[in-house]
Design a protein around this motif. Structure first.
Motif, PDB file in Angstrom:
ATOM      1  N   THR A 134      -4.937   5.510   5.169  1.00  0.00           N
ATOM      2  CA  THR A 134      -6.246   4.852   4.817  1.00  0.00           C
ATOM      3  C   THR A 134      -7.345   5.943   5.284  1.00  0.00           C
ATOM      4  O   THR A 134      -7.183   6.457   6.277  1.00  0.00           O
ATOM      5  CB  THR A 134      -6.583   3.665   5.235  1.00  0.00           C
ATOM      6  N   LYS A 153      -3.387   4.824   0.517  1.00  0.00           N
ATOM      7  CA  LYS A 153      -2.172   5.205  -0.287  1.00  0.00           C
ATOM      8  C   LYS A 153      -0.748   4.749   0.246  1.00  0.00           C
ATOM      9  O   LYS A 153      -0.679   4.357   1.579  1.00  0.00           O
ATOM     10  CB  LYS A 153      -1.840   6.613  -0.058  1.00  0.00           C
ATOM     11  N   ALA A 176       1.968   4.468  -4.651  1.00  0.00           N
ATOM     12  CA  ALA A 176       0.985   3.649  -5.291  1.00  0.00           C
ATOM     13  C   ALA A 176      -0.324   3.964  -4.376  1.00  0.00           C
ATOM     14  O   ALA A 176      -0.257   4.329  -2.958  1.00  0.00           O
ATOM     15  CB  ALA A 176       1.152   2.131  -5.204  1.00  0.00           C
ATOM     16  N   SER A 177      -1.662   3.754  -5.108  1.00  0.00           N
ATOM     17  CA  SER A 177      -2.886   3.876  -4.364  1.00  0.00           C
ATOM     18  C   SER A 177      -3.674   2.642  -4.676  1.00  0.00           C
ATOM     19  O   SER A 177      -3.685   2.132  -5.631  1.00  0.00           O
ATOM     20  CB  SER A 177      -3.421   5.343  -4.547  1.00  0.00           C
ATOM     21  N   VAL A 178      -4.869   2.408  -3.552  1.00  0.00           N
ATOM     22  CA  VAL A 178      -5.777   1.528  -3.782  1.00  0.00           C
ATOM     23  C   VAL A 178      -6.981   2.150  -3.815  1.00  0.00           C
ATOM     24  O   VAL A 178      -7.650   2.632  -2.838  1.00  0.00           O
ATOM     25  CB  VAL A 178      -5.469   0.514  -2.567  1.00  0.00           C
ATOM     26  N   ALA A 180     -13.015  -1.026  -3.424  1.00  0.00           N
ATOM     27  CA  ALA A 180     -13.318  -2.353  -4.396  1.00  0.00           C
ATOM     28  C   ALA A 180     -14.900  -2.235  -4.249  1.00  0.00           C
ATOM     29  O   ALA A 180     -15.559  -2.617  -4.978  1.00  0.00           O
ATOM     30  CB  ALA A 180     -12.790  -3.446  -3.509  1.00  0.00           C
ATOM     31  N   ALA A 224      -9.433  -2.339   2.448  1.00  0.00           N
ATOM     32  CA  ALA A 224      -8.372  -1.383   1.704  1.00  0.00           C
ATOM     33  C   ALA A 224      -7.000  -1.510   2.403  1.00  0.00           C
ATOM     34  O   ALA A 224      -6.219  -1.571   1.418  1.00  0.00           O
ATOM     35  CB  ALA A 224      -8.906   0.218   1.863  1.00  0.00           C
ATOM     36  N   GLU A 225      -7.002  -1.359   3.595  1.00  0.00           N
ATOM     37  CA  GLU A 225      -5.718  -1.851   4.149  1.00  0.00           C
ATOM     38  C   GLU A 225      -5.234  -2.804   3.842  1.00  0.00           C
ATOM     39  O   GLU A 225      -3.913  -3.315   3.464  1.00  0.00           O
ATOM     40  CB  GLU A 225      -5.584  -1.650   5.664  1.00  0.00           C
ATOM     41  N   ARG A 279      -5.710  -5.059   1.185  1.00  0.00           N
ATOM     42  CA  ARG A 279      -5.177  -4.893  -0.265  1.00  0.00           C
ATOM     43  C   ARG A 279      -4.009  -4.072  -0.574  1.00  0.00           C
ATOM     44  O   ARG A 279      -3.126  -4.546  -1.323  1.00  0.00           O
ATOM     45  CB  ARG A 279      -6.478  -4.363  -1.059  1.00  0.00           C
ATOM     46  N   ALA A 280      -3.909  -2.892   0.387  1.00  0.00           N
ATOM     47  CA  ALA A 280      -2.474  -2.172   0.118  1.00  0.00           C
ATOM     48  C   ALA A 280      -1.293  -2.939   0.599  1.00  0.00           C
ATOM     49  O   ALA A 280      -0.376  -2.900   0.383  1.00  0.00           O
ATOM     50  CB  ALA A 280      -2.844  -0.916   0.853  1.00  0.00           C
ATOM     51  N   GLN A 299      -0.063  -5.206  -1.721  1.00  0.00           N
ATOM     52  CA  GLN A 299       0.580  -4.619  -2.761  1.00  0.00           C
ATOM     53  C   GLN A 299       2.132  -4.302  -2.360  1.00  0.00           C
ATOM     54  O   GLN A 299       3.032  -4.280  -3.337  1.00  0.00           O
ATOM     55  CB  GLN A 299       0.073  -3.616  -3.369  1.00  0.00           C
TER      56      GLN A 299
END
Length: 92
Positions: free
Chosen positions: A15, A32, A48-50, A53, A66-67, A69-70, A73
């Motif tokens: 991140t 990522k 994959a990447s995020v 938001a 961000a972490e 949401r990753a 996933q």
């Protein structure tokens, strides 16, 4: 600021936080999702990447968002990442 965490469901998360992207004020973070532990965010080979938001008031809030949401996933990616390779059918 950047951070590497994991593994979560077999994945590592890289991140990076940035300030003031374009017309946005505040902090935003990119994440990522990687199969192996990367040395740093820039060189991380990801599956994959995020994307950011929204903008946050602090870098820590943006990083945590961000972490988080990753990490969410990784649960959906886990079944595909460790499945055996499928053999392609050859046309007759």
């Amino acid at each position: 600021m950047e951070r590497i965490t994991g593994p979560f469901n077999g994945f590592f998360i890289a991140t990076r936080v940035t300030h003031g992207h374009g017309n946005e004020a505040g902090w935003q973070a990119l994440a990522k999702i990687c199969r192996g532990r990367p040395d740093n965010f820039r060189d991380a080979f990801c599956c994959a990447s995020v994307a950011p938001a929204q903008a946050f008031e602090t870098a820590q809030e943006a990083l945590a968002d961000a972490e988080g949401r990753a990490r969410a996933q990784t649960g959906t990616l886990a079944a595909f990442a460790f499945a055996p390779a499928q053999q392609q059918a050859t046309p007759a």
